[in-house]
Motif scaffolding. Structure first.
Motif, short mmCIF file in Angstrom:
data_model
loop_
_atom_site.label_atom_id
_atom_site.label_comp_id
_atom_site.label_asym_id
_atom_site.label_seq_id
_atom_site.Cartn_x
_atom_site.Cartn_y
_atom_site.Cartn_z
N SER A 1 22.36 3.71 24.51
CA SER A 1 22.76 3.16 25.02
C SER A 1 22.26 2.66 26.59
O SER A 1 22.67 3.86 27.21
CB SER A 1 24.35 2.35 24.82
OG SER A 1 24.79 2.72 23.75
N SER A 2 21.47 1.65 27.15
CA SER A 2 21.34 2.02 28.72
C SER A 2 21.29 0.62 28.55
O SER A 2 21.31 -0.34 28.17
CB SER A 2 19.69 2.57 28.57
OG SER A 2 18.77 2.30 30.35
N PRO A 3 22.24 0.63 30.08
CA PRO A 3 22.18 -0.54 30.71
C PRO A 3 20.67 -1.78 30.85
O PRO A 3 19.83 -1.34 31.12
CB PRO A 3 22.56 -0.78 31.92
CG PRO A 3 22.18 0.50 32.15
CD PRO A 3 22.01 1.36 30.90
N LEU A 4 20.59 -3.23 30.44
CA LEU A 4 19.90 -3.72 30.63
C LEU A 4 19.79 -4.29 32.40
O LEU A 4 19.01 -5.43 33.36
CB LEU A 4 19.34 -4.66 29.08
CG LEU A 4 18.25 -4.37 28.30
CD1 LEU A 4 18.09 -5.41 27.60
CD2 LEU A 4 16.82 -3.92 29.16
N ALA A 5 21.56 -5.38 31.78
CA ALA A 5 21.73 -5.96 33.56
C ALA A 5 22.84 -5.73 33.03
O ALA A 5 23.77 -5.67 31.95
CB ALA A 5 21.56 -6.83 32.56
N VAL A 6 23.95 -5.91 34.36
CA VAL A 6 25.53 -5.98 34.96
C VAL A 6 25.72 -7.87 34.82
O VAL A 6 24.89 -8.41 35.89
CB VAL A 6 25.93 -5.56 35.54
CG1 VAL A 6 27.32 -6.14 35.97
CG2 VAL A 6 25.29 -4.05 35.94
N LEU A 7 26.31 -8.04 34.29
CA LEU A 7 26.27 -9.71 33.35
C LEU A 7 27.64 -9.77 34.72
O LEU A 7 28.74 -9.33 34.23
CB LEU A 7 26.79 -10.23 32.88
CG LEU A 7 25.90 -9.68 31.70
CD1 LEU A 7 25.56 -10.13 30.44
CD2 LEU A 7 23.81 -10.60 31.44
N THR A 8 27.34 -11.39 35.59
CA THR A 8 29.17 -11.85 36.40
C THR A 8 28.39 -13.28 35.98
O THR A 8 27.92 -13.92 35.73
CB THR A 8 28.48 -11.85 37.52
OG1 THR A 8 26.80 -11.99 38.18
CG2 THR A 8 27.91 -9.73 38.36
N LYS A 9 29.96 -13.86 36.66
CA LYS A 9 30.40 -15.20 36.47
C LYS A 9 30.83 -15.72 38.32
O LYS A 9 32.05 -14.93 38.50
CB LYS A 9 31.36 -15.20 35.87
CG LYS A 9 31.76 -17.10 35.85
CD LYS A 9 32.55 -17.42 33.99
CE LYS A 9 32.48 -19.23 34.29
NZ LYS A 9 34.23 -19.43 33.43
N GLY A 10 29.76 -15.67 39.46
CA GLY A 10 30.45 -15.53 40.41
C GLY A 10 30.28 -14.84 40.70
O GLY A 10 29.05 -13.78 40.89
N GLU A 11 31.56 -14.15 41.57
CA GLU A 11 31.05 -12.97 42.23
C GLU A 11 32.06 -11.47 40.90
O GLU A 11 31.63 -10.33 41.13
CB GLU A 11 31.77 -12.48 43.78
CG GLU A 11 30.74 -13.55 44.10
CD GLU A 11 32.00 -12.52 46.36
OE1 GLU A 11 32.62 -12.29 46.00
OE2 GLU A 11 30.80 -13.48 46.93
N ALA A 12 33.07 -12.10 40.07
CA ALA A 12 33.55 -11.20 39.01
C ALA A 12 32.40 -10.30 38.27
O ALA A 12 31.56 -11.65 37.05
CB ALA A 12 34.30 -11.90 38.23
N ILE A 13 32.41 -9.57 37.51
CA ILE A 13 31.89 -8.49 36.74
C ILE A 13 32.54 -8.94 35.07
O ILE A 13 33.34 -9.11 34.76
CB ILE A 13 31.55 -7.22 36.45
CG1 ILE A 13 30.46 -6.56 37.78
CG2 ILE A 13 30.84 -6.15 35.49
CD1 ILE A 13 30.68 -5.49 38.03
N GLN B 1 20.84 5.35 42.41
CA GLN B 1 21.76 4.65 42.87
C GLN B 1 21.36 3.70 40.63
O GLN B 1 20.00 3.77 40.06
CB GLN B 1 20.85 2.77 43.38
CG GLN B 1 21.15 3.87 44.70
CD GLN B 1 22.63 3.31 44.88
OE1 GLN B 1 23.58 2.04 44.36
NE2 GLN B 1 23.41 4.52 45.72
N LEU B 2 21.79 2.53 40.07
CA LEU B 2 21.88 1.46 38.81
C LEU B 2 20.80 0.71 39.70
O LEU B 2 21.23 -0.23 40.47
CB LEU B 2 22.72 1.31 38.42
CG LEU B 2 22.42 0.42 37.33
CD1 LEU B 2 22.49 1.56 36.12
CD2 LEU B 2 24.38 -0.56 37.11
N THR B 3 19.63 0.10 39.07
CA THR B 3 18.44 -0.49 39.68
C THR B 3 18.66 -1.56 38.48
O THR B 3 17.42 -2.18 38.46
CB THR B 3 17.62 0.44 39.59
OG1 THR B 3 17.02 0.68 38.17
CG2 THR B 3 17.31 1.80 40.35
N CYS B 4 19.84 -1.87 37.38
CA CYS B 4 19.26 -3.34 36.87
C CYS B 4 19.71 -4.01 37.22
O CYS B 4 19.81 -4.70 37.94
CB CYS B 4 19.55 -2.91 34.91
SG CYS B 4 21.63 -2.90 35.80
N PRO B 5 19.21 -5.70 36.59
CA PRO B 5 19.61 -6.49 37.45
C PRO B 5 21.22 -6.95 37.35
O PRO B 5 21.78 -7.03 35.66
CB PRO B 5 18.90 -7.98 36.16
CG PRO B 5 17.58 -7.54 36.03
CD PRO B 5 18.28 -5.51 35.72
N GLY B 6 21.81 -7.30 38.41
CA GLY B 6 23.29 -7.62 38.69
C GLY B 6 23.64 -6.38 39.12
O GLY B 6 24.63 -5.80 39.47
#
Length: 473
Positions: free
Chosen positions: A341-353, A243-248
């Motif tokens: 490059s490593s993901p820090l967070a997946v950013l969303t607006k509402g439920e949309a990435i 699993q990807l564990t970053c925020p989001g």
């Protein structure tokens, strides 16, 4: 032979990037017979064939290259198939640049490796076309049966060898089609599904029973299979996604195998999903990972009509675990690679990435594996716009003892099934293990090797057992 000095390295012709982005057909055109013969003749026929030792199956590569170079293709096929149950599949999907071709003496001499994989595929594809691939000849009935759980490369390789040895073989597959990773995990542009299906058909025509839609733990326990068969082989592969564990990184992030399975089902003509969650069409796609599964995902997204495709990998190009050839194909097809490059967070607006926030990395001191460990580079962060994020971070074993209701089945700490290195026997008498479930996520060619080795161990075990039973009577 020895023509590597005057004949340059060449692969089969690739279809244009524009053409291959439009479909899921294999990207290489059939090898021209004259060019294939010329490429085979580049082999230096070394006294010590490092290509052979670099192959997990120890294929007799110089021998079948010599025969192909002389135009003796049927004999070349006989040699090629003597050590491999699926030479045309290995020819398509093995990372030859890291195995046989990477070990080639001609490569080391600076003349470019002999194109071993392409010639291997050409030999066996020609054998199928010409009718040289004969039906499996089941051995004289031995009065014993073997149950194989899983119809991926390890299970299929073992099934063929055990059938030839005279055992009744039943393969249990929980999916609706047999083939495992070969059918649902690897895209058609690398491995046409008809190539897999003809191998499956050859097995069933020889009497191997393949029971699809059969889930051990639901339809039968491991104890049930042990009571029904004289031996059982566990060859389920590893399917628990890391699993990807970053925020989001919640439900909006798609697991690579879910994505590839749906795409392969589409390619096979199954009814499409009602929604478009697993379709990349018109989306900005970000794939996280650096192995061959990640390459399969990015190249699939291109073919689905993604607006853009970006791959994030925490190390640099030279330290990427996937095939360098696959990276090159992806770049040709328009994929953008963000190295280090490593993901820090997946950013969303509402439920949309909306984006992936990325931490820039640098390579530090080597870790226990000898590879330089990635570490954050202070002050370097950036965002990559995204509508769809796919996690391709590898796979771990499922909890097989719990799923199969077999608490006495011993495992390693990481969930792999413990088995004797020489015999593949697990902690349960008469139960063997092969492939990724035993060694961890690895290559198809290693699964084939493990399946063949397990078949030999099962044959030895059953021969001894039947002799004991016969003496008791």
């Amino acid at each position: 032979m020895l023509r590597f000095v005057d004949i340059d390295q060449a692969y089969p012709e690739k279809r244009s990037e524009t053409e291959r982005r439009q479909d899921f057909n294999e990207i290489y055109r059939p090898f021209d017979p004259v060019k294939a013969k010329d490429q085979a003749s580049r082999c230096s026929q070394c006294g010590i064939p490092f290509c052979q030792s670099g192959c997990p199956l120890h294929n007799n590569i110089p021998d079948w290259l010599m025969l192909a170079g002389e135009g003796r293709l049927e004999e070349a096929y006989e040699i090629s198939s003597a050590t491999s149950t699926m030479p045309e599949i290995c020819g398509r999907i093995c990372p030859q640049d890291r195995l046989c071709e990477g070990s080639c003496v001609v490569e080391k001499s600076g003349h470019g490796a002999v194109t071993i994989g392409a010639v291997e595929q050409y030999i066996t594809d020609t054998a199928w076309k010409e009718g040289w691939v004969k039906p499996i000849r089941p051995g004289a009935p031995r009065g014993a049966s073997v149950g194989i759980v899983g119809s991926g490369p390890a299970g299929l390789a073992a099934a063929e060898k055990l059938c030839e040895a005279g055992y009744a073989v039943t393969v249990y597959e929980r999916s609706d089609r047999a083939g495992g990773l070969l059918m649902y995990g690897i895209p058609g542009f690398k491995l046409d599904k008809a190539v897999v299906q003809r191998r499956l058909d050859r097995l069933t025509e020889a009497g191997v029973e393949i029971r699809t839609g059969f889930e051990v733990g639901r339809d039968a326990t491991l104890a049930d299979l042990r009571s029904e068969h004289h031996a059982v082989l566990l060859a389920t592969g590893v399917y628990a996604a890391r699993q990807l564990t970053c925020p989001g990184a919640g439900d909006g992030v798609i697991a690579a195998l879910d994505y590839l399975t749906r795409s392969n089902r589409n390619d096979l003509g199954d009814a499409p999903d009602s929604g478009d969650r697993l379709s990349a069409k018109g989306k900005r796609v970000v794939v996280i990972g650096g192995g061959d599964t990640a390459m399969d995902c990015v190249r699939t997204a291109v073919r689905q009509g993604a607006a853009s495709v970006t791959c994030l990998y925490r190390r640099d190009r030279e330290n990427m675990p996937g095939s360098a050839r696959e990276v090159k194909h992806a770049e040709e097809e328009g994929v953008v690679f963000e190295w280090l490059s490593s993901p820090l967070a997946v950013l969303t607006k509402g439920e949309a990435i909306t984006a992936v926030r990325v931490q820039g990395m640098r390579l530090g001191a080597p870790d226990v594996s000898g590879r330089r460990a990635p570490e954050p580079e202070p002050g370097r962060t950036f965002d990559v716009g995204a509508d769809m994020v796919i996690s391709a971070l590898g796979f771990s074993p499922e909890d097989i003892p719990a799923l199969f209701q077999a608490p006495d089945l011993e495992t390693h700490r990481d969930g792999r099934i413990d088995g004797d290195l020489a015999t593949k026997m697990t902690s349960l008498d008469g139960v063997f293990v092969a492939g990724d479930l035993h060694r961890g996520a690895s290559l198809v060619v290693w699964a084939i090797r493990d399946g063949m080795d397990a078949a030999r161990s099962i044959e030895s075990y059953l021969s001894n057992r039947l002799q004991v039973l016969g003496a008791a009577e």
